[in-house]
Design a protein around this motif. Structure first.
Motif, PDB file in Angstrom:
ATOM      1  N   VAL A 152       4.686   1.363 -11.053  1.00  0.00           N
ATOM      2  CA  VAL A 152       3.987   0.399 -10.192  1.00  0.00           C
ATOM      3  C   VAL A 152       4.620  -0.989 -10.327  1.00  0.00           C
ATOM      4  O   VAL A 152       4.960  -1.624  -9.320  1.00  0.00           O
ATOM      5  N   THR A 177       0.846  -1.205   0.000  1.00  0.00           N
ATOM      6  CA  THR A 177       0.000   0.000   0.000  1.00  0.00           C
ATOM      7  C   THR A 177       0.882   1.256   0.000  1.00  0.00           C
ATOM      8  O   THR A 177       2.090   1.180   0.192  1.00  0.00           O
ATOM      9  N   MET A 178       0.203   2.386  -0.182  1.00  0.00           N
ATOM     10  CA  MET A 178       0.882   3.669  -0.023  1.00  0.00           C
ATOM     11  C   MET A 178       0.465   4.309   1.303  1.00  0.00           C
ATOM     12  O   MET A 178       0.677   5.509   1.519  1.00  0.00           O
ATOM     13  N   GLN A 230       5.866   6.311  -9.548  1.00  0.00           N
ATOM     14  CA  GLN A 230       4.593   6.057 -10.221  1.00  0.00           C
ATOM     15  C   GLN A 230       3.745   7.325 -10.332  1.00  0.00           C
ATOM     16  O   GLN A 230       2.622   7.287 -10.805  1.00  0.00           O
ATOM     17  N   GLN A 270      -4.387  -2.137 -12.446  1.00  0.00           N
ATOM     18  CA  GLN A 270      -3.171  -2.464 -11.683  1.00  0.00           C
ATOM     19  C   GLN A 270      -3.142  -3.955 -11.332  1.00  0.00           C
ATOM     20  O   GLN A 270      -2.114  -4.626 -11.492  1.00  0.00           O
ATOM     21  N   ILE A 326       8.131  -1.110  -8.612  1.00  0.00           N
ATOM     22  CA  ILE A 326       8.157  -1.162  -7.140  1.00  0.00           C
ATOM     23  C   ILE A 326       7.581  -2.485  -6.639  1.00  0.00           C
ATOM     24  O   ILE A 326       8.081  -3.066  -5.668  1.00  0.00           O
TER      25      ILE A 326
HETATM   26  C1  LIG Z   1       0.596  -1.301  -5.447  1.00  0.00           C
HETATM   27  C2  LIG Z   1       1.156   0.007  -4.930  1.00  0.00           C
HETATM   28  C3  LIG Z   1       1.359  -0.081  -3.421  1.00  0.00           C
HETATM   29  C4  LIG Z   1       2.532   0.223  -5.568  1.00  0.00           C
HETATM   30  O1  LIG Z   1       3.095   1.414  -5.146  1.00  0.00           O
HETATM   31  C5  LIG Z   1       0.237   1.202  -5.284  1.00  0.00           C
HETATM   32  O2  LIG Z   1       0.144   1.370  -6.656  1.00  0.00           O
HETATM   33  C6  LIG Z   1      -1.110   1.117  -4.632  1.00  0.00           C
HETATM   34  O3  LIG Z   1      -1.175   1.518  -3.480  1.00  0.00           O
HETATM   35  O4  LIG Z   1      -2.080   0.654  -5.256  1.00  0.00           O
END
Ligand SMILES: CC(C)(CO)[C@@H](O)C(=O)[O-]
Ligand SMILES: Nc1ncnc2c1ncn2[C@@H]1O[C@H](COP(=O)(O)OP(=O)(O)OP(=O)(O)O)[C@@H](O)[C@H]1O
Ligand code: BAL
Length: 282
Positions: free
Chosen positions: A128, A29-30, A61, A153, A131
């Motif tokens: 994305v 997650t972010m 990203q 995603q 990472i």
């Molecule tokens: C999968 C992820 C953590 C990658 O930074 C982001 O794109 C997200 O929070 O969906």
């Protein structure tokens, strides 16, 4: 629960877990956690012995004019929520350790990233997939859970795992919504009170699409037009970024609806870009 910041420390912890033959579940997650993230953690916990959560606002990203700097962050609150969700380890890496000066390697999933958010956020999915592969290499999970809210995603990660022969099971978590239907998102925090009321237009326009499809409409362009009309006539702050329909497996545009389809939309409500979708099996 432990918070790990160093990559080499995580790798040592992982070695121990693996030597005990325990399985690892992972939710990237972010941060700025909400019930959507918690539902993914619950799903991962049910299927693994040890639960990892990563919190990292991944700079590569975000486009130059996007919201990297103002993206909401609240580690203290996240830690409390993660504890309650039964997380065993939070990986909270430092940006410079993830991308030291001279960093040069990127992962690109082609075709699946050409349309939808890929077309509107150039370079986003390269950031994305890069990472996520780095996190997978550090944490070496058996399963990883991604939300269906970010349907493109999820599909991009599934494709990367398939193409690069990774031994990781990718699971999709259902979209968690507010009572009025708005999909939970960390970015909902940016909305003013008036914008928040109006943001229901995303889910409502998708409800309309579903209704038309179940009444027998099979033409993608008709559905797209009606969804756009609905958004435009039911919002003052709304500005459509895209409304698209693709075949969910292959991410190809379709003119006649059949099989598993994705109706995906991105709409600016004021300055806040929100996404939502339906995956339908026809
Ligand atoms: C999968 C992820 C953590 C990658 O930074 C982001 O794109 C997200 O929070 O969906
Ligand atoms: N409402 C939701 N229901 C289920 N999963 C969600 C929901 N919102 C986000 N997720 C998932 O949580 C994971 C982490 O996403 P992220 O940290 O970017 O949160 P976010 O709320 O989507 O933030 P933002 O929408 O502002 O990018 C992703 O797999 C994402 O799909
Ligand atoms: N939820 C996907 C992360 C992003 O919007 O950058």
């Amino acid at each position: 629960m432990e918070i790990l910041k160093e990559i080499n420390v995580v790798k040592e912890v992982i070695k121990k877990i693996k030597s005990n033959n325990q399985s690892i579940g992972f939710v990237p997650t972010m941060g700025y956690l909400h019930e959507g993230h918690l539902s993914l953690l619950k799903k991962a916990k049910e299927k693994s012995d040890v639960l990892f959560l990563s919190i990292f606002v991944n700079p590569i990203q975000f486009g130059p004019n996007e919201d990297l700097d103002k993206y909401p962050r609240d580690l203290e609150r996240d830690v409390e929520l993660a504890k309650k969700a039964g997380v065993d380890y939070i990986f909270f890496p430092n940006e410079l350790k993830m991308y030291p000066p001279g960093y040069s390697t990127y992962v690109m999933v082609e075709k699946f990233t050409e349309g939808l958010c890929g077309a509107k956020r150039l370079g986003h999915f390269k950031g994305v997939s890069t990472i996520v592969l780095k996190l997978f290499n550090i944490i070496r999970p058996d399963i990883a859970v991604f939300g269906k809210k970010d349907a493109q995603q999820l599909r991009v990660i599934e494709k990367m795992v398939e193409d690069l022969n990774l031994d990781i099971e990718i699971l999709g978590g259902e979209i968690v919504r507010e009572k009025d239907g708005l999909a939970l998102s960390s970015r909902n925090k940016y909305l003013t009170l008036e914008e928040r009321k109006e943001a229901v237009v995303l889910n409502k326009s998708l409800e309309l699409a579903e209704l038309l499809i179940y009444k027998g409409e099979k033409n993608s362009n008709v559905i797209i037009e009606k969804v756009e009309e609905f958004i435009n006539s039911n919002s003052n702050f709304g500005k459509i970024d895209y409304v698209e329909i693709v075949d969910y497996k292959n991410f190809e545009k379709i003119s006649e609806l059949s099989g598993e389809i994705l109706i995906a939309i991105a709409v600016y409500i004021g300055n806040t870009r929100l996404i939502d979708n339906r995956i339908l099996n026809l």
